[in-house]
Enzyme design. Sequence first.
Site, PDB file in Angstrom:
ATOM      1  N   GLY A   1      -9.344  -3.669  -3.670  1.00  0.00           N
ATOM      2  CA  GLY A   1     -10.368  -4.651  -3.328  1.00  0.00           C
ATOM      3  C   GLY A   1     -11.753  -4.215  -3.754  1.00  0.00           C
ATOM      4  O   GLY A   1     -12.558  -5.024  -4.246  1.00  0.00           O
TER       5      GLY A   1
ATOM      6  N   SER B   1      -4.775   2.339  -1.002  1.00  0.00           N
ATOM      7  CA  SER B   1      -4.464   1.589  -2.232  1.00  0.00           C
ATOM      8  C   SER B   1      -4.991   0.162  -2.142  1.00  0.00           C
ATOM      9  O   SER B   1      -5.604  -0.357  -3.084  1.00  0.00           O
ATOM     10  CB  SER B   1      -2.948   1.567  -2.472  1.00  0.00           C
ATOM     11  OG  SER B   1      -2.406   2.859  -2.473  1.00  0.00           O
ATOM     12  N   ASP B   2      -4.751  -0.481  -1.007  1.00  0.00           N
ATOM     13  CA  ASP B   2      -5.246  -1.840  -0.788  1.00  0.00           C
ATOM     14  C   ASP B   2      -6.768  -1.882  -0.861  1.00  0.00           C
ATOM     15  O   ASP B   2      -7.352  -2.718  -1.567  1.00  0.00           O
ATOM     16  CB  ASP B   2      -4.811  -2.343   0.593  1.00  0.00           C
ATOM     17  CG  ASP B   2      -3.392  -2.893   0.599  1.00  0.00           C
ATOM     18  OD1 ASP B   2      -2.946  -3.390  -0.443  1.00  0.00           O
ATOM     19  OD2 ASP B   2      -2.745  -2.822   1.650  1.00  0.00           O
ATOM     20  N   LEU B   3      -7.402  -1.005  -0.110  1.00  0.00           N
ATOM     21  CA  LEU B   3      -8.857  -1.039  -0.016  1.00  0.00           C
ATOM     22  C   LEU B   3      -9.512  -0.692  -1.350  1.00  0.00           C
ATOM     23  O   LEU B   3     -10.510  -1.315  -1.747  1.00  0.00           O
ATOM     24  CB  LEU B   3      -9.332  -0.087   1.081  1.00  0.00           C
ATOM     25  CG  LEU B   3      -8.866  -0.465   2.492  1.00  0.00           C
ATOM     26  CD1 LEU B   3      -9.247   0.615   3.489  1.00  0.00           C
ATOM     27  CD2 LEU B   3      -9.442  -1.805   2.920  1.00  0.00           C
TER      28      LEU B   3
ATOM     29  N   ASP C   1       0.812  -1.206   0.000  1.00  0.00           N
ATOM     30  CA  ASP C   1       0.000   0.000   0.000  1.00  0.00           C
ATOM     31  C   ASP C   1       0.852   1.266   0.000  1.00  0.00           C
ATOM     32  O   ASP C   1       0.609   2.191  -0.771  1.00  0.00           O
ATOM     33  CB  ASP C   1      -0.935  -0.011   1.207  1.00  0.00           C
ATOM     34  CG  ASP C   1      -1.741   1.262   1.327  1.00  0.00           C
ATOM     35  OD1 ASP C   1      -2.746   1.389   0.622  1.00  0.00           O
ATOM     36  OD2 ASP C   1      -1.344   2.152   2.102  1.00  0.00           O
TER      37      ASP C   1
END
Length: 403
Positions: free
Chosen positions: A178, A173-175, A146
């Site tokens: 997803g 970035s991760d969320l 991230d």
Amino acid sequence: MRKEATTLKSSLEGIRVLDLTQIMAGPFCTMLLADLGADVIKIEKPAGGDDSRRMGEIVNGESAAFLTLNRNKRGIVLDLRTEQGKDVLWRLIAVSDVLVENFRPGTMSKLGFDYESVHLKHPQLVYCSISGFGQTGPWRDRGGFDLVAQAMSGVLSVTGTPETPTKVGVPISDLNAGLFASHAILAALYNRQHTGVGQYIETSLLEAAMAYTIWESNEHWVTGHVPQRLGTAHRASAPYQVFPTSDGFIAIGAANQRTWEKLTQALNRPDLRDDPMFLTNRDRMSHIPQLVEALTEVLSRKTTDEWLNLLDKTGVPAGPVLSVDQVYQHPQVIARNMNLQSEHPTAGTVHTIGFPVKYSDTPATLRSLGPVLGQHTSEVLAEIGFTKDQIDNMIEQGVIVPV
């Protein structure tokens, strides 16, 4: 010909998802699908499972964050390096609708489960890959995190004060990756209804972060300038930022001329409304330091609650800057049922974030928290036709791990 309506208890009832992901981006994607009723089967490695099981706050041996990210899922442990393990996965794929993985590009191919091989045998499957930088390009083989994606997307460069770049406080970035992946999966499933065929979809942490730089990218393309860090200020409207009060901070969104005039009314400062430096939004944007200084001087005289009452009466959008503990005590958050509790077999009573979208007919439901490692291994394998002797043999060989 119009199809007859079918009543569903949940939006994704009857959809089975194979979750070969770990940490954050992939599990968040499949959590969103599980919340909507999909039967998500989380497949973990024998040596400790998902690494996030050991991250964050631990409750009776279980990671609280893991329990939320993997709520409403069933969990199995499967060694995909063995031939028996590969056979189990093939049999799972045959009865599934979606496969999600977030290995480094090329890993699924080495295991024998690249999209081309899977699609040849099971063309109905929707296959989704999430990676750090995407499946193509010179950086495809690099691992992504991230922080790195925030840095390379431009997000970190425009976050923070003019003196210091700052990471966004949550793993955006991760969320986002997803979220985009779950959105794409739903679109691919809808397309499959018409074609009968699945497809390959992929996204990355880098692109997921870049997609949110709408103001900044367009500022650069139109003006040729490099967007700068503005603290909590907005790039196109003023005043639209956080200000100190006598006992804390308040966020004020006077994003148009009418709201600006209402703000000066609430502050009892008609002189600010008539000041040549602040007459229009363009004027205010050209004199932000003077504007902030003038508003800070006034706002620091009263408490946050006092200003909130005054601003609400005059119709100025505003809100307090709440700490996380204060968030869950706020009456609006309570009214929206955003703090859920559930019982876990080892962790006990655990809190989890509520559902951010409300459905009138097929609401998201909290059926369970993240599974104990290997909790549903025997159950899932029995469902797809493995006998008790076969399951016991695989347990003995270390191919699968039950609770």
